[in-house]
Design a protein around this motif. Structure first.
Motif, short mmCIF file in Angstrom:
data_model
loop_
_atom_site.label_atom_id
_atom_site.label_comp_id
_atom_site.label_asym_id
_atom_site.label_seq_id
_atom_site.Cartn_x
_atom_site.Cartn_y
_atom_site.Cartn_z
N MET A 155 -5.23 12.96 34.78
CA MET A 155 -6.26 12.45 35.69
C MET A 155 -7.35 11.75 34.87
O MET A 155 -7.76 10.63 35.21
CB MET A 155 -6.87 13.59 36.51
N PHE A 156 -7.78 12.38 33.78
CA PHE A 156 -8.81 11.79 32.93
C PHE A 156 -8.33 10.47 32.34
O PHE A 156 -9.05 9.47 32.37
CB PHE A 156 -9.19 12.77 31.81
N GLU A 157 -7.12 10.45 31.81
CA GLU A 157 -6.56 9.23 31.22
C GLU A 157 -6.46 8.10 32.24
O GLU A 157 -6.74 6.94 31.92
CB GLU A 157 -5.18 9.51 30.64
N ALA A 158 -6.05 8.42 33.45
CA ALA A 158 -5.91 7.39 34.49
C ALA A 158 -7.26 6.74 34.80
O ALA A 158 -7.32 5.56 35.14
CB ALA A 158 -5.30 7.99 35.75
N ALA A 159 -8.34 7.52 34.66
CA ALA A 159 -9.67 7.02 35.00
C ALA A 159 -10.39 6.33 33.85
O ALA A 159 -11.42 5.69 34.07
CB ALA A 159 -10.53 8.17 35.52
N THR A 160 -9.87 6.43 32.65
CA THR A 160 -10.58 5.88 31.49
C THR A 160 -9.86 4.66 30.95
O THR A 160 -9.30 4.68 29.86
CB THR A 160 -10.76 6.95 30.39
#
Length: 103
Positions: free
Chosen positions: A37-42
């Motif tokens: 989730m974090f990677e998808a948003a950054t």
């Protein structure tokens, strides 16, 4: 960009428009999927993010940690759209009054 992890209960898709990444998450966000989730948003070159969690059915402490990292990264540029389950977890954890939380 679409990504589907081995976890059948988690989906993440991200679209970048005018410097804002819009990430739609579905299913369960836990310690095995919070990083995705974090990677998808950054995404590179983005100054703002909308995290659509309206289809999330489970949200644990690892998910909260990833969300707080996103809040640090984007500041006022973060918008979070929460499902009832996510909202309840954020209420219990004392985060329901954060300015980034919508819906």
């Amino acid at each position: 960009m679409d990504q589907e992890r081995a976890d059948q209960n988690f989906t993440a898709s991200a679209v970048v428009e005018s410097g804002r990444v819009v990430v739609t998450i579905g299913g369960e966000v836990d310690m095995s999927t919070a990083g995705a989730m974090f990677e998808a948003a950054t995404r590179e070159g983005t100054a703002a993010a909308t995290l659509d969690l309206r289809n999330v059915t489970f949200f644990d402490s690892a998910a909260i940690h990833a969300l707080l990292r996103l809040a640090e990264r984007f500041g006022e540029g973060l918008t979070v759209l929460a499902s009832p389950q996510v909202r309840r977890v954020l209420e219990i954890s004392g985060l329901s009054t954060q300015p980034w939380l919508r819906g």
